[in-house]
Design an enzyme around this catalytic site. Structure first.
Site, PDB file in Angstrom:
ATOM      1  N   GLN A  90       0.862  -1.172   0.000  1.00 11.90           N
ATOM      2  CA  GLN A  90       0.000   0.000   0.000  1.00 11.90           C
ATOM      3  C   GLN A  90       0.902   1.226   0.000  1.00 11.90           C
ATOM      4  O   GLN A  90       1.614   1.472   0.978  1.00 11.90           O
ATOM      5  CB  GLN A  90      -0.828  -0.046   1.274  1.00 11.90           C
ATOM      6  CG  GLN A  90      -2.121   0.702   1.239  1.00 11.90           C
ATOM      7  CD  GLN A  90      -2.963   0.314   2.436  1.00 11.90           C
ATOM      8  OE1 GLN A  90      -3.379  -0.835   2.578  1.00 11.90           O
ATOM      9  NE2 GLN A  90      -3.177   1.262   3.322  1.00 11.90           N
ATOM     10  N   GLY A  91       0.879   1.989  -1.083  1.00 11.17           N
ATOM     11  CA  GLY A  91       1.750   3.165  -1.183  1.00 11.17           C
ATOM     12  C   GLY A  91       1.008   4.421  -0.771  1.00 11.17           C
ATOM     13  O   GLY A  91       0.480   5.146  -1.636  1.00 11.17           O
ATOM     14  N   SER A 150       4.988  -1.582   3.753  1.00 11.99           N
ATOM     15  CA  SER A 150       5.222  -2.973   4.143  1.00 11.99           C
ATOM     16  C   SER A 150       5.122  -3.885   2.930  1.00 11.99           C
ATOM     17  O   SER A 150       4.233  -3.716   2.100  1.00 11.99           O
ATOM     18  CB  SER A 150       4.190  -3.408   5.185  1.00 11.99           C
ATOM     19  OG  SER A 150       4.313  -2.620   6.344  1.00 11.99           O
ATOM     20  N   GLU A 154      -8.919  -1.446   7.291  1.00 12.27           N
ATOM     21  CA  GLU A 154      -7.727  -1.857   8.032  1.00 12.27           C
ATOM     22  C   GLU A 154      -7.921  -1.646   9.529  1.00 12.27           C
ATOM     23  O   GLU A 154      -7.449  -2.428  10.340  1.00 12.27           O
ATOM     24  CB  GLU A 154      -6.540  -1.036   7.537  1.00 12.27           C
ATOM     25  CG  GLU A 154      -5.236  -1.380   8.217  1.00 12.27           C
ATOM     26  CD  GLU A 154      -4.061  -0.590   7.651  1.00 12.27           C
ATOM     27  OE1 GLU A 154      -4.272   0.154   6.673  1.00 12.27           O
ATOM     28  OE2 GLU A 154      -2.968  -0.714   8.204  1.00 12.27           O
TER      29      GLU A 154
END
Lengths: 375, 332
Positions: free
Chosen positions: A125-126, A160, A242
């Site tokens: 996830q950028g 990550s 999330e």
């Protein structure tokens, strides 16, 4: 649910328990290197082939189309079996999957969802940047339209699993007209030319997250998730998943850790009232984490982003995780000076209240969006 | 394990809240404390009995509503939210005790509400009457005892009639292991209601009170105290409802979870009632404001059970709540 037999959920649990007993990995998960990806993908594949992947994902995307209650039961049994609760596939399974289901085009869903469930795609996830952490909307990565492509230049950080990822959900600025307006979420193929991934060393020594540099990376416009310039809504949906129902297996792990700590206290013969009181509090809170999953199941609306009150679950849990780690460290006494499973775990938990939204930000969100307290 | 409310459970909650708002709103409780007018069998007792509050979780064949621990928890959460005076908890547990010792006529008579049953703990009587009955937990179970005499004394929580007591004969005794978890659940329910009430009180005040030209909720110290209350309330509620379903299912994990629910409730109400006073500044420090009522009631509920290690033991004694097959079997 009401036309089910009363034992249906118990039968599901029993089947899950049996399958996990027979199929959970017998080797310890590696902590770095390409073996991590191999291990995680192999385990996900095995779950898919066993018919346990995507329990509450709609059938049209390769899931089982069952309710979130069964997903909870599955995660409980995963923790009970000792199977891993952490994986480089977490972002894909827990964040990207639901985001695509909410906002993706048919082509995007077809291209990615089934493969994610099969353990064939790893995602990162950028979002965050060196100058845009808590203030995510202040990000600077830009994407410029060029023909039928977007061309991306910028830098992401704390990403990550970028070193393993096939794809990334990247948040970029496509328009300067506003602060939250003018952002776009786009799927980036991580094999595209112009991408440079550099792992960073975390406090506990593992190189889990990375800097990712984008230098004129070309991405087709059809990779935009949701509307161009309206990506903030998509990003918020990703973050709310999330912080809400996702990562339940990691959260339930706290109940398993509490069990371990109780055993450790028994074996050492701890009589310190203060420590035992803290341990009781930790175990009670771990029990509440599970209860909160069931409460979320009762109020979930499938297909839409979870409400902000579910951020309370994550806030509660990350603080609990740190207290679990602290008790373990206290039980080690002088052994805490050496690196070991628990002392490294203690170091690792410092990320709990920082990553995925700091607890300070989360409390702001709870106060403002749930309680209606002004900004 | 479905924590969603059934329609009759929704109705129970809204009807109880409506009745409390009408007959015993918190402002009335506050005024009665100021005027020294609280007694242990107020008007709300009769109204609550008539609405079936004592009967909610008792079996229908003794005049109960048969709605189970889940509905009882919902009701008692409202009683906590409104800081309702009166020995509802001890009377309800006494009715359950009567069922456990197979004395349905006693249960029926308790449910009539004609003789409220008080409570004895730590040498004190709570809402007891001379010649009345009181519930008392023992190391092996629970008893109903006759109260030969009691002398009211001044209490920190003036909404609970506090007395020095001598205890007389044991009228009924039960060794049933079901009573303590249910009592813990219903104490936790009230503590949850208290946490929610002060959360809402602080949230409203943080939004309305202006200082330095802004609502004080815009200052992060206040904002975060409020958020902490919301997190605590969410956790308490979840654990409360989860436990109630386990009790109704006669699940072997009920004891452990009831102890966890009480643990959470005590900690949440303690911190939240204190933070609520802090958020209100000096006005929170007056008897003219509601905040103190919740602090005091939380104290009583925190002390509801004897100060032994049994709560902690109930939480720590299962070796494995969650790991390995055959979880939830106690090791000691």
């Amino acid at each position: 649910m009401s036309d089910e037999t009363p034992t249906a959920l118990d039968d599901f649990r029993a089947a899950a328990r049996t399958w996990l007993r027979e199929n959970a990995p017998r080797t310890v998960r590696p902590s770095e290197g390409p073996e991590v990806r191999e291990y995680d993908c192999a385990w996900q594949q095995r779950q898919f082939e066993g018919g346990w992947a995507g329990i509450d994902w709609p059938r049209e995307f390769g899931g089982l189309g069952l309710d979130y209650l069964r997903q909870i039961v599955w995660y409980e049994e995963v923790v009970r079996s000792g199977a891993p609760t952490f994986s480089s596939l977490l972002v894909a399974l827990n964040n990207i999957g639901p985001t695509l289901m909410m906002y993706g085009t048919e082509a995007q869903k077809k291209r990615h969802l089934n493969q994610i469930l099969r353990g064939e795609q790893v995602w990162c996830q950028g979002f965050s940047e060196p100058e845009a952490g808590s203030d995510l909307a202040g990000l600077k990565a830009r994407a410029v339209v060029d023909g039928t492509d977007l061309v991306i230049t910028g830098q992401k950080i704390w990403t990550s699993f970028a070193q393993f990822a096939d794809f990334s959900e990247v948040l970029v600025r496509t328009n300067d007209e506003g602060r939250h307006r003018g952002l776009t979420v786009v799927i980036v193929d991580m094999t595209s030319p112009g991408i440079d991934v550099r792992p960073l060393r975390q406090l506990d020594g593992t190189p889990e997250f990375c800097e990712v540099f984008f230098d004129n990376v070309r991405v087709p416009l059809e990779n935009v998730i949701g509307e161009r310039d309206n990506g903030w809504a998509v990003a918020r949906a990703t973050l709310s998943v999330e912080r809400g129902p996702a990562n339940l297996d990691m959260r339930l792990a706290s109940l398993g850790y509490a069990d371990e700590l109780v055993t450790m206290c028994d074996e050492i013969g701890i009589e310190d009232d203060g420590l035992l009181a803290r341990l009781a509090d930790v175990r009670a809170d771990a029990a509440a984490v599970r209860a909160m999953a069931y409460l979320q199941a009762a109020s979930a609306c499938p297909g839409s982003a979870p409400g902000p009150e579910t951020t309370a679950v994550r806030t509660f849990h990350v603080l609990l995780e740190q207290r679990v780690a602290q008790i373990a460290l206290d039980l080690l006494g002088h052994e805490a000076l050496a690196t070991s499973r628990w002392s490294l775990h203690w170091l690792r938990q410092f990320m709990s209240t920082i990553g995925g939204g700091t607890t300070d930000i989360q409390r702001n969100i709870i106060a403002e969006q749930v309680m209606g307290i002004p900004r | 394990m479905n924590l969603a409310f059934e329609p009759e459970e929704e109705t129970l909650q809204s009807a109880a809240a409506a009745l409390l708002e009408r007959l015993c709103p918190v402002s009335d409780v506050r005024k009665s404390v100021l005027d020294n007018q609280v007694d242990s069998a107020p008007a709300i007792w009769r109204a609550g009995v008539d609405q079936g509050w004592l009967a909610v979780g008792l079996p229908e064949d003794v005049g109960g509503l048969g709605l189970g621990a889940f509905a009882e928890a919902i009701l008692f959460r409202e009683l906590g939210r409104f800081v309702t005076p009166g020995p509802f908890l001890s009377t309800v547990i006494a009715a359950h005790l009567a069922i456990e010792v197979a004395q349905p006529e006693l249960a029926e008579s308790i449910l009539s509400g004609a003789a409220p049953i008080g409570y004895i703990v730590g040498g004190f009587g709570l809402d007891v009457e001379t010649d009345g009955l009181a519930l008392q937990f023992t190391p092996s179970g629970a008893t109903l005892v006759r109260v030969p005499e009691c002398k009211q004394i001044e209490a920190i929580d003036a909404t609970t009639k506090l007395s020095e007591v001598s205890t007389g004969d044991v009228v009924v005794e039960s060794q049933s292991p079901e009573l303590l978890p249910r009592a813990r659940l219903l104490v936790a329910a009230q503590l949850t209601g208290i946490t929610e009430a002060v959360r809402d009180m602080s949230g409203t005040y943080a939004t309305q009170r202006i200082q330095f030209g802004k609502p004080i909720g815009t200052f992060q110290a206040v904002k975060h105290r409020c958020a902490n209350m919301a997190v605590a309330a969410y956790a308490c509620n979840a654990q409360l409802l989860f436990t109630a379903r386990l009790i109704d299912a006669e699940d072997q994990a009920a004891d452990f979870n009831a102890a966890c629910a009480l643990n959470l409730g005590i900690r949440s109400a303690n911190q939240s009632t204190r933070d609520n006073i802090q958020n209100h500044g000096a006005i929170g420090f007056t008897l003219e404001h509601d905040a103190h009522l919740y602090l005091r009631r939380a104290l009583v509920l925190e002390r509801w059970f004897a100060p032994d290690a049994s709560l902690r033991d109930a939480i720590l004694s299962p070796r494995r709540v969650f790991s390995g097959a055959g979880a939830e079997s106690p090791s000691r």
